[in-house]
Design an enzyme around this catalytic site. Structure first.
Site, PDB file in Angstrom:
ATOM      1  N   GLU A 139      -5.159  -4.338  14.880  1.00 50.09           N
ATOM      2  CA  GLU A 139      -5.072  -4.539  16.643  1.00 50.09           C
ATOM      3  C   GLU A 139      -5.983  -4.063  17.450  1.00 50.09           C
ATOM      4  OE1 GLU A 139      -2.563  -5.716  13.766  1.00 50.09           O
ATOM      5  OE2 GLU A 139      -2.616  -3.510  14.229  1.00 50.09           O
ATOM      6  N   SER A 153       0.782  -1.128   0.148  1.00 53.43           N
ATOM      7  CA  SER A 153       0.034   0.210   0.209  1.00 53.43           C
ATOM      8  C   SER A 153       0.832   1.285  -0.068  1.00 53.43           C
ATOM      9  CB  SER A 153      -0.659  -0.025   1.260  1.00 53.43           C
ATOM     10  OG  SER A 153      -1.154  -1.344   1.541  1.00 53.43           O
ATOM     11  N   THR A 184      -0.561 -11.866  -1.926  1.00 51.35           N
ATOM     12  CA  THR A 184      -1.616 -12.682  -1.352  1.00 51.35           C
ATOM     13  C   THR A 184      -1.311 -12.589   0.082  1.00 51.35           C
ATOM     14  OG1 THR A 184      -1.699 -14.331  -3.012  1.00 51.35           O
ATOM     15  CG2 THR A 184      -2.434 -14.871  -1.221  1.00 51.35           C
TER      16      THR A 184
HETATM   17  N1  LIG Z   1      -2.119  -5.011  11.435  1.00 50.34           N
HETATM   18  C1  LIG Z   1      -2.047  -3.836  10.812  1.00 50.34           C
HETATM   19  N2  LIG Z   1      -1.841  -3.716   9.334  1.00 50.34           N
HETATM   20  C2  LIG Z   1      -1.917  -2.301   8.826  1.00 50.34           C
HETATM   21  N3  LIG Z   1      -1.989  -2.147   7.617  1.00 50.34           N
HETATM   22  C3  LIG Z   1      -2.103  -0.434   7.620  1.00 50.34           C
HETATM   23  I1  LIG Z   1      -2.170   0.275   5.748  1.00 50.34           I
HETATM   24  N4  LIG Z   1      -2.344  -0.229   8.914  1.00 50.34           N
HETATM   25  C4  LIG Z   1      -2.172  -1.257   9.566  1.00 50.34           C
HETATM   26  C5  LIG Z   1      -2.475  -1.348  11.012  1.00 50.34           C
HETATM   27  O1  LIG Z   1      -2.574  -0.346  11.931  1.00 50.34           O
HETATM   28  N5  LIG Z   1      -2.311  -2.472  11.755  1.00 50.34           N
END
Ligand SMILES: Nc1nc2[nH]c(I)nc2c(=O)[nH]1
Length: 271
Positions: free
Chosen positions: A193, A38, A93
């Site tokens: 989380e 991302s 994936t």
């Molecule tokens: N586990 C987790 N994955 C994420 N991916 C993204 I973008 N932000 C987060 C996050 O705050 N926690």
């Protein structure tokens, strides 16, 4: 295309995929594998000339796209500065898709079978350090794998010391000496989380929380690739900020950082 199921040998499936890629791109061997998570999508265009772009669901073992209609692509790019070739895995994936760990690491195994000796893994994640505002890239110095699983099967004991190559981190610091480093904690997801889990991750020594990367890194090491991991902090992890970040802020921060982190990644790849 064949999904690496319980019966197939995952490394044979990776060799099939690599052979398909060599035929389809006309590039016999690729030197570097890149996974763009991302916020990192813009980096591919800055690396050099795209030699070929393949729909990943036409490549053995990559299966159907996670999001219906969103067919991931796999790009072969000639890096302008060095003439080396990069294999950019446009879709990843995730473990939470329930396709099994073999599917999660198939891209890494395929890239190695295609000749890659270096894997650059990027992702978006939550940050535990308030100095790292959304949009901050952080080099991964080590990881804590909380998925309770491994891509390795059987008695394949693999050493993970310096898994996130200090040599490659040194190269990254030659490009930008100010890049912070942190320990990445992978949770299974797909839920984020709780604040208590974020506090736990901090107590355990984590600085970043995400849902990818650690299993891919282990698999990359198993097949002898040197690994560099870079996270983009897109949000403060749950509970860190008293004021919950708005989703709009998270998206905006990620997009605003896009050009800068893409240029950074391109510079590192050209090293
Ligand atoms: N586990 C987790 N994955 C994420 N991916 C993204 I973008 N932000 C987060 C996050 O705050 N926690």
């Amino acid at each position: 295309p064949h999904q690496p199921g319980a019966d197939a040998d995952p490394f044979e499936s990776a060799r099939d995929a690599a052979a398909h890629i060599a035929r389809a791109t006309g590039i016999e061997s690729h030197d570097i594998a890149l996974v763009l998570g991302s916020g990192w999508g813009g980096a591919a265009d800055l690396l050099g000339e795209t030699v070929a772009e393949l729909a990943s669901d036409e490549i053995p073992g990559f299966g159907k796209p996670a999001v219906a209609g969103h067919v991931g692509t796999l790009r072969s790019i000639r890096i302008e500065a060095t003439g080396k070739h990069a294999l950019v895995l446009g879709s990843r994936t995730h473990l939470y898709e329930g396709k099994g760990v073999r599917a999660v690491v198939h891209g890494m195994r395929t890239a190695a079978a295609a000749g890659a000796k270096t894997a650059i893994l990027t992702n978006g994640c939550g940050g535990l350090n308030t100095d790292w505002t959304p949009g901050t890239p952080v080099l991964i110095s080590d990881h804590i794998n909380l998925t309770a699983t491994s891509p390795l099967e059987g008695a394949t004991f693999v050493d993970l010391t310096d898994l996130y190559s200090s040599r490659l981190r040194g190269l990254a610091h030659e490009v930008d000496a100010s890049l912070p480093e942190g320990v990445y904690v992978q949770f299974p997801g797909p839920h984020y989380e709780t604040p208590a889990e974020v506090r736990m991750a901090g107590i355990m020594g984590g600085d970043l929380v995400g849902m990818s990367t650690t299993l891919e890194a282990i698999a990359a090491r198993q097949v002898g690739m040197e690994v560099l991991g870079i996270s983009l902090v897109t949000n403060l992890a749950a509970g860190i900020s008293p004021v919950p970040l708005s989703h709009a802020e998270v998206i905006e921060a990620g997009q605003a950082a896009g050009p800068r982190i893409s240029a950074l990644l391109a510079e590192i790849v050209k090293k």
